[in-house]
Design an enzyme around this catalytic site. Structure first.
Site, PDB file in Angstrom:
ATOM      1  N   HIS A  90      27.616  47.581  48.781  1.00 31.43           N
ATOM      2  CA  HIS A  90      28.952  48.165  48.828  1.00 31.43           C
ATOM      3  C   HIS A  90      29.500  47.914  50.221  1.00 31.43           C
ATOM      4  O   HIS A  90      28.907  48.338  51.218  1.00 31.43           O
ATOM      5  CB  HIS A  90      28.905  49.669  48.516  1.00 31.43           C
ATOM      6  N   GLU A  93      29.644  50.616  52.913  1.00 28.89           N
ATOM      7  CA  GLU A  93      28.406  51.315  53.250  1.00 28.89           C
ATOM      8  C   GLU A  93      27.635  50.404  54.200  1.00 28.89           C
ATOM      9  O   GLU A  93      26.883  49.524  53.783  1.00 28.89           O
ATOM     10  CB  GLU A  93      27.628  51.640  51.985  1.00 28.89           C
ATOM     11  N   HIS A 220      21.935  51.591  50.899  1.00 30.38           N
ATOM     12  CA  HIS A 220      23.276  52.118  50.647  1.00 30.38           C
ATOM     13  C   HIS A 220      23.596  53.239  51.647  1.00 30.38           C
ATOM     14  O   HIS A 220      22.838  53.519  52.560  1.00 30.38           O
ATOM     15  CB  HIS A 220      23.372  52.650  49.219  1.00 30.38           C
ATOM     16  N   GLU A 310      19.575  55.552  50.069  1.00 27.89           N
ATOM     17  CA  GLU A 310      20.822  56.109  50.597  1.00 27.89           C
ATOM     18  C   GLU A 310      20.498  56.651  51.988  1.00 27.89           C
ATOM     19  O   GLU A 310      19.661  57.546  52.132  1.00 27.89           O
ATOM     20  CB  GLU A 310      21.342  57.226  49.686  1.00 27.89           C
TER      21      GLU A 310
END
EC number: 3.4.17.10
Length: 446
Positions: A90, A93, A220, A310
């Site tokens: 992404h 990110e 991410h 994440e």
């Protein structure tokens, strides 16, 4: 038993905290051109253990550059596992992108400094680092910068397609096969799939097909948690309700996720970004159901086990935060790579010692098989324990053996039963004489 904080401190000591990666002023965001220069600078600094190659181009024509680390760059060595990190899927990110650049610099510097742990890792592993899968999206997000960046600005590629919703959906087929005793690995892709995905997705899928990756992580941002498959729920989507969707390898995936969360300075504590994840890990579907994601695709179409990391509450953290983020993630990034060496590995040959590719390696009680690569070697991630392992190939008699997996790295041991050769790695067995005595040929079944 050591606490998580003790493990982190010990890991930091092993890496050598006093060794400086770069000057603090070097921790900054890298636009596309700066990223490319940084990668080529690392390759120039460590030319004998690195290689740069492109797996394709983005919608706007930017190269998707990969930096490889190996004692023999550009060559797959039999029984040496392939590992990959992917960042910036992404575009907005961005922490993963920066961490992977810093990781590459760190591996180069520590190798030159003679760090035994890093030297061992590079000599025994072929490491592939793709800092940015979505360089076009990054440029959109970077134009707004950390202060003004929105939650979605730059997330997708140049055509505003979310690349983590762009892989062929193999989960539905897998869930059908589970009910009807169908194929449990390397699921086929739909017709004309190449026309249905974005250039960046196509490049990564071709990359997966060309390299026999064993372990991977996709970096991410927007939360702090280690997320493992399956991402897509087996149950119909109901608003406000989620359900755990475990793979047949749920136990090893949890172990992989915990390796990262406890290697990270605070991920394992659970409370981050206003959310709580026990031990800093979560099953993807238990968090929220996601279709056409990359980590499920890895598991269902290739031999590769991938989790999604994440890493920051802020999708585009300011440059001033990068030093602390690097220190928080460094041990976890290295520890996770080392997990590629746990389990069993081996080779399958014919009677003339020619490698047999695509031999199926099955583990009783785990409904997910893997296959041997072009060189006949295979790698099967497993937790410590005793397993019944079967190797089979079209036109050959299958071979079954009970193996015991310990907590250390695998060492080669060879066995021959009923005209079939399966070379399986165990742990803490170092006798070359044993290997020579047990080497036999594999005979075809006519």
């Amino acid at each position: 038993m050591l606490s998580g904080s003790s493990l982190i401190w010990i890991g930091a000591l092993l890496l050598g905290l006093e060794a400086s990666l770069t000057r603090a002023s070097d921790f900054q965001h890298h636009g596309y051109e700066e990223m490319v220069r940084a990668l080529f600078a690392i390759q120039s600094e460590c030319p004998y253990i690195t290689r740069i190659y492109s797996i394709g181009r983005s919608v706007e024509g930017r190269h998707l550059y990969v930096l490889e680390f190996s004692d023999n760059p550009g060559i797959h060595e039999a029984l040496e596992p392939e590992f990959k990190y992917i960042g910036n899927m992404h575009g907005n990110e961005v922490l993963g992108r920066e961490l992977l650049i810093y990781l590459a610099q760190f591996l180069c510097e520590e190798y030159q400094a003679g760090n035994e742990r890093i030297t061992h890792l590079i000599h025994d592993t072929r490491i592939h680092i793709l800092p940015s899968m979505n360089p076009d999206g990054y440029e959109v997000a970077a134009r707004q910068g950390p202060e003004l960046n929105g939650y979605l600005v730059g997330r997708g590629n140049a055509k505003e397609v979310d690349l983590n919703r762009n892989f062929p959906d193999l989960n539905a087929l897998m869930y059908y096969y589970e009910k009807h005793n169908g194929q449990n690995h390397h699921l086929p892709l739909p017709d004309n799939w190449e026309l249905q995905v974005e250039p960046e997705t196509l490049a990564v899928i071709k990359w997966m097909q060309n390299y026999n990756f064993v372990l991977s992580a996709n970096l991410h941002g927007g939360a702090v948690v280690a997320n493992y498959p399956f991402d897509k729920s087996r149950e119909p989507r109901i608003r406000g309700k989620t359900s755990n969707s475990a793979t047949p390898d749920d136990k090893i995936f949890k172990k992989l996720a915990k390796t990262y969360s406890y290697g990270h300075s605070w991920m394992h504590k659970g409370w981050n970004c206003g959310d709580y994840f026990d031990e800093g890990i979560t099953n993807g579907a238990s968090w929220y159901s996601l279709s056409k994601g990359m980590q499920d695709f890895n598991y269902l179409h290739t031999n590769c086990f991938e989790i999604t990391l994440e890493l920051s509450c802020d999708k585009f953290p300011p440059a001033t935060a990068l030093t602390n983020e690097w220190l928080a993630n460094r041990e976890a990034l290295v520890s996770y790579m080392e997990q590629v060496h746990h389990g069993i590995k081996g080779m399958v040959y014919d009677e003339n010692n020619n490698p047999i590719s695509n031999a199926v390696i099955s583990v009783a009680g785990i409904n997910h098989d893997i296959t041997s690569g072009t060189d006949g070697d295979y790698f099967r991630l497993l937790l410590p324990g005793t397993y019944t392992v079967t190797a089979s190939a079209l036109g050959y008699q299958p071979f079954t053996k009970t193996v015991t997996v310990g907590p250390a790295e695998a060492v080669q041991v060879m066995n021959n039963i009923t005209n079939t050769l399966l070379i399986t790695d165990f742990f803490h067995l170092h006798s070359s004489r044993l290997c020579k005595l047990l080497l036999r040929s594999l005979h075809k079944v006519f």
